[in-house]
Scaffold this motif. Sequence first.
Motif, mmCIF file in Angstrom:
data_model
loop_
_atom_site.group_PDB
_atom_site.id
_atom_site.type_symbol
_atom_site.label_atom_id
_atom_site.label_comp_id
_atom_site.label_asym_id
_atom_site.label_seq_id
_atom_site.Cartn_x
_atom_site.Cartn_y
_atom_site.Cartn_z
ATOM 1 N N ILE A 47 0.865 -1.185 0.000
ATOM 2 C CA ILE A 47 0.000 0.000 0.000
ATOM 3 C C ILE A 47 0.905 1.239 0.000
ATOM 4 O O ILE A 47 1.797 1.349 0.834
ATOM 5 C CB ILE A 47 -0.919 0.048 1.245
ATOM 6 C CG1 ILE A 47 -1.783 -1.207 1.357
ATOM 7 C CG2 ILE A 47 -1.824 1.285 1.188
ATOM 8 C CD1 ILE A 47 -2.646 -1.264 2.620
ATOM 9 N N VAL A 48 0.647 2.162 -0.934
ATOM 10 C CA VAL A 48 1.484 3.363 -1.023
ATOM 11 C C VAL A 48 0.913 4.442 -0.089
ATOM 12 O O VAL A 48 0.556 5.544 -0.483
ATOM 13 C CB VAL A 48 1.615 3.851 -2.476
ATOM 14 C CG1 VAL A 48 2.588 5.017 -2.559
ATOM 15 C CG2 VAL A 48 2.116 2.717 -3.371
ATOM 16 N N SER A 49 0.792 4.065 1.184
ATOM 17 C CA SER A 49 0.348 4.972 2.245
ATOM 18 C C SER A 49 0.606 4.274 3.567
ATOM 19 O O SER A 49 0.463 3.052 3.658
ATOM 20 C CB SER A 49 -1.158 5.260 2.126
ATOM 21 O OG SER A 49 -1.636 5.897 3.307
ATOM 22 N N PRO A 50 0.990 5.013 4.615
ATOM 23 C CA PRO A 50 0.969 4.395 5.937
ATOM 24 C C PRO A 50 -0.466 3.926 6.240
ATOM 25 O O PRO A 50 -1.430 4.515 5.748
ATOM 26 C CB PRO A 50 1.373 5.539 6.880
ATOM 27 C CG PRO A 50 2.118 6.509 6.003
ATOM 28 C CD PRO A 50 1.442 6.414 4.663
ATOM 29 N N LEU A 51 -0.624 2.857 7.041
ATOM 30 C CA LEU A 51 -1.966 2.310 7.297
ATOM 31 C C LEU A 51 -2.900 3.360 7.892
ATOM 32 O O LEU A 51 -4.062 3.455 7.510
ATOM 33 C CB LEU A 51 -1.886 1.101 8.229
ATOM 34 C CG LEU A 51 -1.311 -0.191 7.637
ATOM 35 C CD1 LEU A 51 -1.445 -1.334 8.626
ATOM 36 C CD2 LEU A 51 -1.980 -0.555 6.318
ATOM 37 N N TYR A 52 -2.401 4.113 8.861
ATOM 38 C CA TYR A 52 -3.184 5.192 9.481
ATOM 39 C C TYR A 52 -2.317 6.446 9.475
ATOM 40 O O TYR A 52 -1.692 6.776 10.478
ATOM 41 C CB TYR A 52 -3.569 4.814 10.917
ATOM 42 C CG TYR A 52 -4.414 3.559 11.008
ATOM 43 C CD1 TYR A 52 -5.799 3.628 10.848
ATOM 44 C CD2 TYR A 52 -3.838 2.320 11.253
ATOM 45 C CE1 TYR A 52 -6.585 2.492 10.931
ATOM 46 C CE2 TYR A 52 -4.619 1.176 11.325
ATOM 47 C CZ TYR A 52 -5.989 1.263 11.158
ATOM 48 O OH TYR A 52 -6.760 0.130 11.231
ATOM 49 N N PRO A 53 -2.258 7.161 8.344
ATOM 50 C CA PRO A 53 -1.266 8.234 8.199
ATOM 51 C C PRO A 53 -1.362 9.325 9.265
ATOM 52 O O PRO A 53 -0.355 9.928 9.632
ATOM 53 C CB PRO A 53 -1.529 8.794 6.803
ATOM 54 C CG PRO A 53 -2.784 8.181 6.307
ATOM 55 C CD PRO A 53 -3.040 6.956 7.112
ATOM 56 N N TRP A 54 -2.558 9.562 9.795
ATOM 57 C CA TRP A 54 -2.740 10.638 10.789
ATOM 58 C C TRP A 54 -2.173 10.282 12.155
ATOM 59 O O TRP A 54 -2.060 11.136 13.019
ATOM 60 C CB TRP A 54 -4.224 10.993 10.907
ATOM 61 C CG TRP A 54 -5.090 9.802 11.203
ATOM 62 C CD1 TRP A 54 -5.425 9.317 12.439
ATOM 63 C CD2 TRP A 54 -5.699 8.931 10.249
ATOM 64 N NE1 TRP A 54 -6.210 8.192 12.313
ATOM 65 C CE2 TRP A 54 -6.393 7.937 10.969
ATOM 66 C CE3 TRP A 54 -5.726 8.895 8.849
ATOM 67 C CZ2 TRP A 54 -7.109 6.914 10.342
ATOM 68 C CZ3 TRP A 54 -6.443 7.874 8.223
ATOM 69 C CH2 TRP A 54 -7.120 6.910 8.962
ATOM 70 N N ARG A 55 -1.811 9.020 12.366
ATOM 71 C CA ARG A 55 -1.264 8.596 13.669
ATOM 72 C C ARG A 55 0.264 8.698 13.709
ATOM 73 O O ARG A 55 0.881 8.334 14.705
ATOM 74 C CB ARG A 55 -1.696 7.157 13.983
ATOM 75 C CG ARG A 55 -3.197 7.014 14.158
ATOM 76 C CD ARG A 55 -3.610 5.579 14.437
ATOM 77 N NE ARG A 55 -5.067 5.412 14.382
ATOM 78 C CZ ARG A 55 -5.699 4.246 14.414
ATOM 79 N NH1 ARG A 55 -4.994 3.133 14.498
ATOM 80 N NH2 ARG A 55 -7.019 4.192 14.360
ATOM 81 N N TYR A 56 0.862 9.143 12.631
ATOM 82 C CA TYR A 56 2.325 9.216 12.560
ATOM 83 C C TYR A 56 2.824 10.640 12.761
ATOM 84 O O TYR A 56 2.091 11.602 12.610
ATOM 85 C CB TYR A 56 2.808 8.682 11.210
ATOM 86 C CG TYR A 56 2.796 7.180 11.117
ATOM 87 C CD1 TYR A 56 3.849 6.425 11.612
ATOM 88 C CD2 TYR A 56 1.723 6.514 10.540
ATOM 89 C CE1 TYR A 56 3.841 5.035 11.531
ATOM 90 C CE2 TYR A 56 1.705 5.124 10.447
ATOM 91 C CZ TYR A 56 2.767 4.392 10.949
ATOM 92 O OH TYR A 56 2.759 3.025 10.866
ATOM 93 N N SER A 57 4.128 10.735 13.037
ATOM 94 C CA SER A 57 4.757 12.036 13.253
ATOM 95 C C SER A 57 4.912 12.764 11.914
ATOM 96 O O SER A 57 4.882 12.146 10.844
ATOM 97 C CB SER A 57 6.134 11.838 13.877
ATOM 98 O OG SER A 57 6.998 11.258 12.907
ATOM 99 N N PRO A 58 5.119 14.108 11.961
ATOM 100 C CA PRO A 58 5.356 14.875 10.723
ATOM 101 C C PRO A 58 6.544 14.336 9.915
ATOM 102 O O PRO A 58 6.573 14.488 8.690
ATOM 103 C CB PRO A 58 5.645 16.293 11.235
ATOM 104 C CG PRO A 58 4.956 16.370 12.566
ATOM 105 C CD PRO A 58 5.056 14.987 13.152
ATOM 106 N N ALA A 59 7.506 13.700 10.594
ATOM 107 C CA ALA A 59 8.673 13.138 9.881
ATOM 108 C C ALA A 59 8.239 12.055 8.892
ATOM 109 O O ALA A 59 8.736 12.003 7.756
ATOM 110 C CB ALA A 59 9.669 12.563 10.881
ATOM 111 N N ILE A 60 7.299 11.194 9.302
ATOM 112 C CA ILE A 60 6.793 10.138 8.414
ATOM 113 C C ILE A 60 5.932 10.764 7.313
ATOM 114 O O ILE A 60 6.039 10.401 6.134
ATOM 115 C CB ILE A 60 5.958 9.104 9.210
ATOM 116 C CG1 ILE A 60 6.796 8.471 10.328
ATOM 117 C CG2 ILE A 60 5.382 8.040 8.283
ATOM 118 C CD1 ILE A 60 7.893 7.561 9.901
#
Length: 364
Positions: A47-60
């Motif tokens: 998947i070309v996205s983190p699974l839950y993108p809003w749960r990651y830091s601005p660095a990710i």
Amino acid sequence: MVDVSIIVGGGILGLLSAQLLANEGRKVLLLEASATGTEASWAGGGIVSPLYPWRYSPAITALAHWSQDYYPSLGKTLLQQSGVDPEVHETGLYWLDLEDEDQALAWAHRHGRPLHPVDMEQVHTAVPSLGDGFSSAVYMPGVANVRNPRLLQALRAALAKLPNVTIIEHCPVSGFINDGARVVGVQTAQGEMRAEQVVVAAGAWSGRLLAKLGLELPVKPMKGQMILFKCAEDFLPSMVLAKRRYAIPRRDGHILVGSTLEDVGFDKTPTEDALESLRETAIELLPGLADATVVKHWAGLRPASPEGIPYIGPVPGHEGLWLNCGHFRNGLVLAPASCQLLTDLMLDRSPCIDPEPYAPAGRL
């Protein structure tokens, strides 16, 4: 004299770093302990996205957004260069029954990402194979998945055509060669190999390697298991994600369902318990899979790091040594930006994104 760079590790990070450095005129020697592209990069969902993108830091988020924008052109370029299609497949992604939907929508608004709530009736119209047990959904159009085994084949084939790249497989690296405070090469099963720069991109094994220099790199293996079904080509038109499990459609009707998250060291053995658990999840998400056969079941080892923030850049006190590792669950998603950033830093030019959050300095 052309500078020689040794890259330790033949997954997505190693292969793409090799290509970018070679395109800049560097001579690259890529060393892989087994065969290229057979570890975590091969085993993931793509998947070309983190699974839950809003749960990651601005660095990710910074790495992910740069890479997501880059993937469609990367797919086309690799197909031209290699004749192998990595199948960058834009399907969009539905998240079902999110506990933190408000945070997700607020994050999307802040970052200008097209995430929005969808009525369940609309979801069932768009994804007729979806099960009935869900009450809410948000959808992001444009999210793609890439067929990672083919992406790795395409990169390997493209590198084989470059005269300034040498790939040596089945060549484990056992340590480093030092000249004072400088790393000038590596010790391998096939003897000493020297270079101006050494890049460690060895995934879950990177920590073991750095330990040879007395450095503690907090990257460790986290096992993930996946299963694969074969269905009709139109069975699942979009990716769906619920309760930390996901289903990903390939263009030819293969459906990947994953994944587990297990802290069991370097054990990659698939287990019956995981198979049963993943099958149950699959049928809950997509009841039609009850009649489908599991074509394949496998496990891989993700390179887990604190907060999932990778290590990209020079290792202080060990001149000539560089890292591109520790991407945890997001190696494929973050690879284009990570490898571009590494290349920019190694060539001492303006970096594509702010390198500070990923710098090994102060984190080892």
